[in-house]
Design an enzyme around this catalytic site. Structure first.
Site, short mmCIF file in Angstrom:
data_model
loop_
_atom_site.label_atom_id
_atom_site.label_comp_id
_atom_site.label_asym_id
_atom_site.label_seq_id
_atom_site.Cartn_x
_atom_site.Cartn_y
_atom_site.Cartn_z
N GLU A 281 4.58 -0.37 -21.29
CA GLU A 281 4.61 1.09 -21.34
C GLU A 281 3.65 1.63 -22.40
O GLU A 281 2.94 2.61 -22.18
CB GLU A 281 6.04 1.58 -21.64
CG GLU A 281 7.01 1.28 -20.51
CD GLU A 281 8.43 1.57 -20.92
OE1 GLU A 281 8.85 2.73 -20.80
OE2 GLU A 281 9.13 0.64 -21.39
N ASN B 135 13.78 -3.48 -22.24
CA ASN B 135 12.70 -2.58 -21.83
C ASN B 135 11.30 -3.19 -21.98
O ASN B 135 11.03 -3.86 -22.96
CB ASN B 135 12.76 -1.29 -22.65
CG ASN B 135 14.07 -0.54 -22.46
OD1 ASN B 135 14.65 -0.58 -21.37
ND2 ASN B 135 14.54 0.10 -23.50
N THR C 155 0.89 -1.16 0.00
CA THR C 155 0.00 0.00 0.00
C THR C 155 0.93 1.21 0.00
O THR C 155 2.03 1.13 0.59
CB THR C 155 -0.92 0.05 1.23
OG1 THR C 155 -0.11 0.18 2.39
CG2 THR C 155 -1.79 -1.20 1.36
N HIS C 156 0.56 2.27 -0.68
CA HIS C 156 1.44 3.43 -0.84
C HIS C 156 2.77 3.03 -1.46
O HIS C 156 3.78 3.69 -1.24
CB HIS C 156 1.70 4.13 0.50
CG HIS C 156 0.47 4.39 1.31
ND1 HIS C 156 -0.26 5.56 1.23
CD2 HIS C 156 -0.20 3.59 2.18
CE1 HIS C 156 -1.30 5.48 2.03
NE2 HIS C 156 -1.30 4.29 2.62
N LYS D 215 20.21 -2.82 -21.91
CA LYS D 215 18.80 -2.57 -21.65
C LYS D 215 17.87 -3.64 -22.20
O LYS D 215 18.08 -4.20 -23.27
CB LYS D 215 18.38 -1.22 -22.27
CG LYS D 215 18.98 -0.01 -21.58
CD LYS D 215 18.55 0.15 -20.13
CE LYS D 215 17.13 0.63 -19.98
NZ LYS D 215 16.94 1.98 -20.49
N SER E 151 17.85 -1.22 -26.33
CA SER E 151 18.13 0.19 -26.55
C SER E 151 19.13 0.31 -27.68
O SER E 151 20.02 -0.53 -27.82
CB SER E 151 18.71 0.80 -25.27
OG SER E 151 19.48 1.95 -25.57
#
Ligand code: ARG
Length: 459
Positions: A287, A282, A152-153, A280, A274
């Site tokens: 996204e 990704n 939570t948070h 990388k 990348s």
């Protein structure tokens, strides 16, 4: 189509500005289906001979096949899909074609086409949604007992199971399915027969048309029927909420795929590298899905905004409804498809999740519950455990290694059995209230979903 009243040809800019066939050609199959049913009603009313009706149907089907094969030549000067098809039909079969538009307007025609289109697409989206749910359930079922920290948070809160976390999304998607089902119910009304605004002086059997097109009801008010796009708003609203859920899932996947969390490994096929940084990998699919939520929200607002200032009834503004709907349909189908496939190849890093779940502080609430069961009022227990948390952090000694004396100094309700509480598996196993993540609850829910999703067939 309206040369009778006009002495000047339409300005070229107006033609370009006003054409919609470059996008509404996508309605062609539904436009044809609607016209075939309309022709049948005209024939039943004695306005077409059986032969004319047959010519119309054959001509329309041929046009449909040509469009499907990419051989049809669309003409922007004929504005939209409706006039393109009607004009091609008349060019092909002559006088019978010129009778097809009797007692019909493009206003009720387009309202019909959009309903037919959405009805078909909603079925496909619901199938894709089920495939997505299945993919989540299968991923969870591969690691049915893997604990992970619940947050939570975005702070570690209490232990849960990885499968429980995934099943949360299965529940969300089932509400989305319910919203789409509702949309389909409210959409199930035939607008054709409303004419331009006030029906027609020519009596056609609308129930026959409804039955042929598979609608259970006919619209009750011709003015409402030609200008109503509530069903499209409802669809876009359901799509926006579904998009919000996909976006939240994307965010979780993106976090889990970081080196910091390292809870989930995505397959190479569903990640990108990348061009600059060789190391990388990704999570672009997630996204992009998060990003595409913008379209889904935008499309809802686009249509709501189009509708809000319209006086009754049809206004040309309504032509702007279609691209919003098409875009949300395309976006959802693409996102659900690629996401489900990506999850199918994802691997949970259970050792990392277990390590994170071993954080003793995750059991602070369990300790408070322990005190409550010894008769300490919860508020007091909360305070006591808060002090023990501070002590543990201060001494850098985890709960399980604090001496009993420390516990008893905080509250004399503590006894030797406190150490038994400090075990993640036991903590999970004790979470047996309905909806909580005990091993048996989660296994049961995985099972129920599996059965349910299989029973519901396709995808
Ligand atoms: N292309 C139009 C639309 O999408 C069809 C209806 C046009 N009706 C009219 N009276 N101009 O809304």
């Amino acid at each position: 189509m309206w040369t009778g009243r006009f002495q000047q040809a339409t300005d070229a800019q107006v033609r370009t500005y006003g054409e919609s066939v470059s996008f509404d050609w996508r309605l062609y199959a539904h436009d044809i289906e609607g016209s075939v049913a309309h022709a049948a009603a005209l024939a039943a009313a004695g306005l077409l001979t059986g032969d004319e009706c047959a010519q119309i149907e054959t001509g329309l089907r041929q046009i449909g096949q040509e469009i499907a094969r990419g051989e049809f030549e669309f003409r922007a000067d004929l504005e939209d899909i409706h006039m393109n098809i009607e004009s091609a039909l008349t060019a092909r079969i002559g006088p019978a074609g010129a009778k097809l538009h009797t007692a019909r307007s493009r206003n009720d025609q387009v309202a019909l086409d959009l309903r037919l289109y959405l009805r078909a697409e909603i079925t496909e989206i619901r199938d894709a949604l089920r495939a997505m749910q299945r993919s989540l359930v299968e991923l969870g079922a591969r690691y049915p007992e893997a604990p992970m920290p619940g947050y939570t948070h975005l702070q570690r809160a209490q232990p849960v199971l990885f499968a429980h976390h995934l099943l949360a999304y299965v529940e969300m998607f089932s509400r989305d399915d319910g919203r789409l089902e509702d949309t389909a119910k409210r959409l199930d009304v035939l607008p054709l027969g409303s004419g331009a605004i006030a029906g027609s002086t020519i009596m056609l059997d609308r129930h026959l048309v409804a039955q042929k097109l598979g609608f259970s009801r006919v619209s009750e008010n011709s003015m409402d029927a030609v200008s109503d796009r509530d069903f499209a708003c409802e669809f876009l609203a359901a799509a926006a909420i579904l998009g919000m859920h996909l976006s939240r899932l994307s965010e979780d996947v993106i976090l889990w795929a970081t080196s910091e969390f390292a809870f989930l490994t995505l397959s190479d096929a569903f990640t990108t590298g990348s061009s600059l940084m060789p190391q990388k990998k990704n999570p672009d699919v997630a996204e992009l899905t998060r990003g595409k939520t913008g379209r889904l929200y935008g499309n809802l607002f686009r249509l709501l905004t189009i509708l809000k200032g319209l006086p009754m009834t049809y206004n040309r503004d309504l032509q702007e409804d279609k691209e919003a709907v098409f875009d949300s349909v395309d976006t959802l189908k693409a996102a659900l498809g690629v996401f489900a496939a990506m999850l199918g190849e994802a691997r949970a890093e259970t050792a990392n999740m277990a390590r994170a779940t071993a954080d003793p502080l995750l059991l602070a609430t369990d300790l408070a519950d322990y005190l409550v069961l010894k008769g300490v009022p919860f508020r007091q227990a909360h305070e006591v455990i808060g002090k023990l948390v501070a002590l543990s952090l201060d001494k850098k000694v985890p709960f399980a290694e604090l001496p009993l004396a420390d516990y008893r100094a905080a509250s004399d309700a503590f006894a030797e059995d406190v150490y038994a509480v400090l075990d993640v598996r036991r903590s999970l196993e004790s979470r047996r209230t309905p909806g909580a993540p005990s091993f048996s609850n989660v296994a049961g829910r995985l099972d129920e979903w599996r059965k349910h999703l299989v029973d519901q067939g396709p995808a």
